[in-house]
Design a protein around this motif. Structure first.
Motif, PDB file in Angstrom:
ATOM      1  N   ASP A 143       0.826  -1.214   0.000  1.00  0.00           N
ATOM      2  CA  ASP A 143       0.000   0.000   0.000  1.00  0.00           C
ATOM      3  C   ASP A 143       0.856   1.258   0.000  1.00  0.00           C
ATOM      4  O   ASP A 143       0.452   2.293  -0.529  1.00  0.00           O
ATOM      5  N   ARG A 144       2.038   1.169   0.585  1.00  0.00           N
ATOM      6  CA  ARG A 144       2.918   2.344   0.651  1.00  0.00           C
ATOM      7  C   ARG A 144       3.326   2.793  -0.739  1.00  0.00           C
ATOM      8  O   ARG A 144       3.433   3.994  -0.995  1.00  0.00           O
ATOM      9  N   VAL A 145       3.545   1.845  -1.646  1.00  0.00           N
ATOM     10  CA  VAL A 145       3.941   2.206  -3.010  1.00  0.00           C
ATOM     11  C   VAL A 145       2.834   3.030  -3.674  1.00  0.00           C
ATOM     12  O   VAL A 145       3.086   4.060  -4.304  1.00  0.00           O
ATOM     13  N   VAL A 146       1.612   2.568  -3.526  1.00  0.00           N
ATOM     14  CA  VAL A 146       0.487   3.258  -4.155  1.00  0.00           C
ATOM     15  C   VAL A 146       0.307   4.653  -3.554  1.00  0.00           C
ATOM     16  O   VAL A 146      -0.071   5.603  -4.241  1.00  0.00           O
ATOM     17  N   GLN A 147       0.616   4.793  -2.272  1.00  0.00           N
ATOM     18  CA  GLN A 147       0.524   6.104  -1.632  1.00  0.00           C
ATOM     19  C   GLN A 147       1.623   7.043  -2.111  1.00  0.00           C
ATOM     20  O   GLN A 147       1.440   8.261  -2.162  1.00  0.00           O
ATOM     21  N   GLU A 148       2.768   6.464  -2.472  1.00  0.00           N
ATOM     22  CA  GLU A 148       3.906   7.284  -2.877  1.00  0.00           C
ATOM     23  C   GLU A 148       3.947   7.552  -4.375  1.00  0.00           C
ATOM     24  O   GLU A 148       4.450   8.585  -4.814  1.00  0.00           O
ATOM     25  N   ILE A 149       3.440   6.603  -5.176  1.00  0.00           N
ATOM     26  CA  ILE A 149       3.536   6.706  -6.631  1.00  0.00           C
ATOM     27  C   ILE A 149       2.146   6.491  -7.228  1.00  0.00           C
ATOM     28  O   ILE A 149       1.535   5.439  -7.030  1.00  0.00           O
ATOM     29  N   ALA A 150       1.668   7.445  -7.963  1.00  0.00           N
ATOM     30  CA  ALA A 150       0.327   7.347  -8.541  1.00  0.00           C
ATOM     31  C   ALA A 150       0.272   6.250  -9.602  1.00  0.00           C
ATOM     32  O   ALA A 150       1.194   6.105 -10.416  1.00  0.00           O
ATOM     33  N   VAL A 151      -0.801   5.475  -9.590  1.00  0.00           N
ATOM     34  CA  VAL A 151      -1.026   4.468 -10.635  1.00  0.00           C
ATOM     35  C   VAL A 151      -1.452   5.201 -11.903  1.00  0.00           C
ATOM     36  O   VAL A 151      -2.376   6.026 -11.874  1.00  0.00           O
ATOM     37  N   PRO A 152      -0.801   4.952 -13.036  1.00  0.00           N
ATOM     38  CA  PRO A 152      -1.127   5.681 -14.269  1.00  0.00           C
ATOM     39  C   PRO A 152      -2.564   5.437 -14.726  1.00  0.00           C
ATOM     40  O   PRO A 152      -3.124   4.369 -14.517  1.00  0.00           O
ATOM     41  N   ASP A 153      -3.124   6.436 -15.357  1.00  0.00           N
ATOM     42  CA  ASP A 153      -4.443   6.281 -15.972  1.00  0.00           C
ATOM     43  C   ASP A 153      -4.335   5.367 -17.193  1.00  0.00           C
ATOM     44  O   ASP A 153      -3.296   5.305 -17.861  1.00  0.00           O
ATOM     45  N   ALA A 154      -5.436   4.683 -17.503  1.00  0.00           N
ATOM     46  CA  ALA A 154      -5.470   3.792 -18.667  1.00  0.00           C
ATOM     47  C   ALA A 154      -5.475   4.599 -19.958  1.00  0.00           C
ATOM     48  O   ALA A 154      -5.968   5.732 -20.005  1.00  0.00           O
ATOM     49  N   VAL A 155      -4.894   4.014 -21.008  1.00  0.00           N
ATOM     50  CA  VAL A 155      -4.912   4.639 -22.332  1.00  0.00           C
ATOM     51  C   VAL A 155      -5.562   3.674 -23.311  1.00  0.00           C
ATOM     52  O   VAL A 155      -5.794   2.495 -22.998  1.00  0.00           O
ATOM     53  N   ALA A 156      -5.833   4.131 -24.489  1.00  0.00           N
ATOM     54  CA  ALA A 156      -6.424   3.288 -25.526  1.00  0.00           C
ATOM     55  C   ALA A 156      -5.455   2.179 -25.931  1.00  0.00           C
ATOM     56  O   ALA A 156      -4.234   2.368 -25.904  1.00  0.00           O
ATOM     57  N   PRO A 157      -5.981   1.006 -26.339  1.00  0.00           N
ATOM     58  CA  PRO A 157      -5.112  -0.098 -26.762  1.00  0.00           C
ATOM     59  C   PRO A 157      -4.580   0.142 -28.169  1.00  0.00           C
ATOM     60  O   PRO A 157      -4.879  -0.594 -29.124  1.00  0.00           O
ATOM     61  N   ASP A 158      -3.769   1.180 -28.281  1.00  0.00           N
ATOM     62  CA  ASP A 158      -3.261   1.616 -29.577  1.00  0.00           C
ATOM     63  C   ASP A 158      -1.742   1.693 -29.492  1.00  0.00           C
ATOM     64  O   ASP A 158      -1.183   2.288 -28.560  1.00  0.00           O
ATOM     65  N   LEU A 159      -1.048   1.102 -30.455  1.00  0.00           N
ATOM     66  CA  LEU A 159       0.411   1.050 -30.444  1.00  0.00           C
ATOM     67  C   LEU A 159       1.027   2.427 -30.340  1.00  0.00           C
ATOM     68  O   LEU A 159       1.945   2.660 -29.538  1.00  0.00           O
ATOM     69  N   GLU A 160       0.564   3.374 -31.132  1.00  0.00           N
ATOM     70  CA  GLU A 160       1.160   4.710 -31.124  1.00  0.00           C
ATOM     71  C   GLU A 160       0.964   5.403 -29.781  1.00  0.00           C
ATOM     72  O   GLU A 160       1.862   6.083 -29.281  1.00  0.00           O
ATOM     73  N   VAL A 161      -0.222   5.228 -29.211  1.00  0.00           N
ATOM     74  CA  VAL A 161      -0.499   5.854 -27.913  1.00  0.00           C
ATOM     75  C   VAL A 161       0.400   5.271 -26.834  1.00  0.00           C
ATOM     76  O   VAL A 161       0.991   5.999 -26.023  1.00  0.00           O
ATOM     77  N   VAL A 162       0.537   3.940 -26.827  1.00  0.00           N
ATOM     78  CA  VAL A 162       1.376   3.296 -25.829  1.00  0.00           C
ATOM     79  C   VAL A 162       2.845   3.670 -26.025  1.00  0.00           C
ATOM     80  O   VAL A 162       3.560   3.976 -25.060  1.00  0.00           O
ATOM     81  N   ALA A 163       3.301   3.686 -27.256  1.00  0.00           N
ATOM     82  CA  ALA A 163       4.687   4.062 -27.539  1.00  0.00           C
ATOM     83  C   ALA A 163       4.968   5.491 -27.106  1.00  0.00           C
ATOM     84  O   ALA A 163       6.027   5.817 -26.573  1.00  0.00           O
ATOM     85  N   GLU A 164       3.994   6.391 -27.354  1.00  0.00           N
ATOM     86  CA  GLU A 164       4.168   7.772 -26.940  1.00  0.00           C
ATOM     87  C   GLU A 164       4.273   7.883 -25.408  1.00  0.00           C
ATOM     88  O   GLU A 164       5.109   8.611 -24.891  1.00  0.00           O
ATOM     89  N   ARG A 165       3.408   7.120 -24.701  1.00  0.00           N
ATOM     90  CA  ARG A 165       3.472   7.131 -23.249  1.00  0.00           C
ATOM     91  C   ARG A 165       4.826   6.639 -22.756  1.00  0.00           C
ATOM     92  O   ARG A 165       5.351   7.127 -21.760  1.00  0.00           O
ATOM     93  N   LEU A 166       5.387   5.678 -23.472  1.00  0.00           N
ATOM     94  CA  LEU A 166       6.700   5.130 -23.095  1.00  0.00           C
ATOM     95  C   LEU A 166       7.862   6.030 -23.535  1.00  0.00           C
ATOM     96  O   LEU A 166       9.008   5.804 -23.165  1.00  0.00           O
ATOM     97  N   GLY A 167       7.563   7.066 -24.329  1.00  0.00           N
ATOM     98  CA  GLY A 167       8.608   7.946 -24.817  1.00  0.00           C
ATOM     99  C   GLY A 167       9.443   7.312 -25.901  1.00  0.00           C
ATOM    100  O   GLY A 167      10.627   7.658 -26.071  1.00  0.00           O
ATOM    101  N   LEU A 168       8.847   6.377 -26.658  1.00  0.00           N
ATOM    102  CA  LEU A 168       9.586   5.670 -27.725  1.00  0.00           C
ATOM    103  C   LEU A 168       9.273   6.248 -29.098  1.00  0.00           C
ATOM    104  O   LEU A 168       8.212   6.772 -29.333  1.00  0.00           O
TER     105      LEU A 168
END
Length: 355
Positions: free
Chosen positions: A330-355
């Motif tokens: 639980d401490r991890v979740v309190q310290e680091i926000a869980v990312p919001d979900a994105v669309a199941p799209d390659l470009e969107v996921v790659a952009e989130r990853l900074g690739l």
């Protein structure tokens, strides 16, 4: 030979354990001593992490609990009891289960990480929350331990100290020398007491005078600022810290900790919750080691002392990490926000990853 667990590996050095005691074991001990070059460079020393979170129930408590429960069986106990802020309850429950004994756990209500409570429950312990703190729980557990056929397995039981001292033997074996400094969190203070006993006995057992480095290390202990009775020189009636494993206001092994500090030329100091959490994050994202918050207190002290220029240059330092990070997810979740979900799209996921 395959590792046999603390009792059988070190039986000849466990002087308080009855000779005919069985080995109640989950193959605890033999935990990794992990080099930490990035954090070591940051503090200006050769740093190693003794990761006791790799014990069977995820904390250093197993190292002493196996000996205490083995002793309980040897003396005919039918039940074990303990007070706990979490890790002791998990370990006592597992080893009692292994030995076929009943286990009773007294805990301060609302002050135990759910990951640890879950362990005690799944192993069949009877858990009794009380309105009070750890020190109140220990008072009750001590009285329960006076009942016939009941063994108290907190660190006031000398067999716990016997088992926990073996960490020093393992460190010397792994390093081929005694470290210059050994740093660890201090809560109930049994661990620093036990490690110092181990190093003291190792002077004879290992003939350390023939090895590089000192005969014994300086013992550095870290208490949370809101739960620092040894640092303050007086008991803390209402200890407060996010590091639940060391949220203790009146350590049972207080004198042992003072002896370890003074005999070794060491120190016991306080670190803030913010410093503990910073060290907790650094261990995870620079060295890949995920420990519970209290475990990071010793590393927090190293960083604090390095900032003041108080870490000996190029010293060989061992930091005990007392418990695994999954003890308190639980401490991890309190310290680091869980990312919001994105669309199941390659470009969107790659952009989130900074690739």
């Amino acid at each position: 030979m395959a590792w046999r667990g603390v009792v059988d590996e070190f039986r000849g050095r466990l002087s308080r354990l009855p000779a005919d005691a069985p080995a109640i074991t989950l193959l605890e001990g033999d935990t990794p001593l992990i080099p930490a070059p990035r954090l070591g460079a940051r503090i200006g020393a050769r740093l190693y992490l003794k990761f006791e979170g790799m014990n069977p129930t995820g904390s250093f408590k197993d190292r002493g609990m196996c000996v205490a429960v083995s002793g309980a069986v040897a003396t005919g106990a039918s039940a074990v009891v303990c007070a706990s802020t979490g890790n002791t309850s998990a370990s006592a429950a597992a080893y009692a289960c292994r030995a076929g004994l009943r286990c009773g756990v007294v805990i301060p209500d609302g002050n135990i990480a759910l990951g640890k409570l879950a362990q005690a429950l799944i192993h069949g312990a009877t858990v009794i929350p009380i309105e009070g703190n750890f020190d109140d729980a220990l008072t009750i557990a001590r009285k329960l331990g006076e009942l016939e056929s009941v063994a108290l397995v907190n660190s006031v039981n000398p067999l716990r100290i016997e088992g926990q001292k073996t960490v020093a033997f393992e460190i010397i074996d792994a390093l081929g020398r005694v470290p210059d400094v050994h740093v660890m969190p201090v809560g109930n203070a049994g661990n620093i007491t036990a490690a110092w006993l181990g190093y003291t006995e190792a002077v004879e057992a290992y003939e350390t005078a023939g090895l590089d480095g000192p005969d014994r290390p300086a013992m550095w202990g870290a208490q949370a600022a809101g739960a620092a009775p040894i640092v303050r020189g007086e008991a803390v009636a209402s200890p407060q810290t996010i590091a639940t494993a060391i949220r203790i206001g009146n350590p049972a092994s207080w004198q042992g900790a003072l002896d370890a500090r003074d005999s070794s030329g060491g120190t016991i100091e306080s670190v803030t919750d913010a410093e503990i959490l910073a060290a907790y994050r650094l261990l995870a994202d620079t060295e890949g080691v995920f420990c519970e918050p209290a475990s990071a207190a010793g590393v927090a002290l190293l960083l604090q002392k390095a900032g003041r220029g108080e870490v000996p240059a190029d010293a060989v330092i061992v930091a005990t990490l007392t418990g695994h990070g999954l003890k308190d997810p639980d401490r991890v979740v309190q310290e680091i926000a869980v990312p919001d979900a994105v669309a199941p799209d390659l470009e969107v996921v790659a952009e989130r990853l900074g690739l």
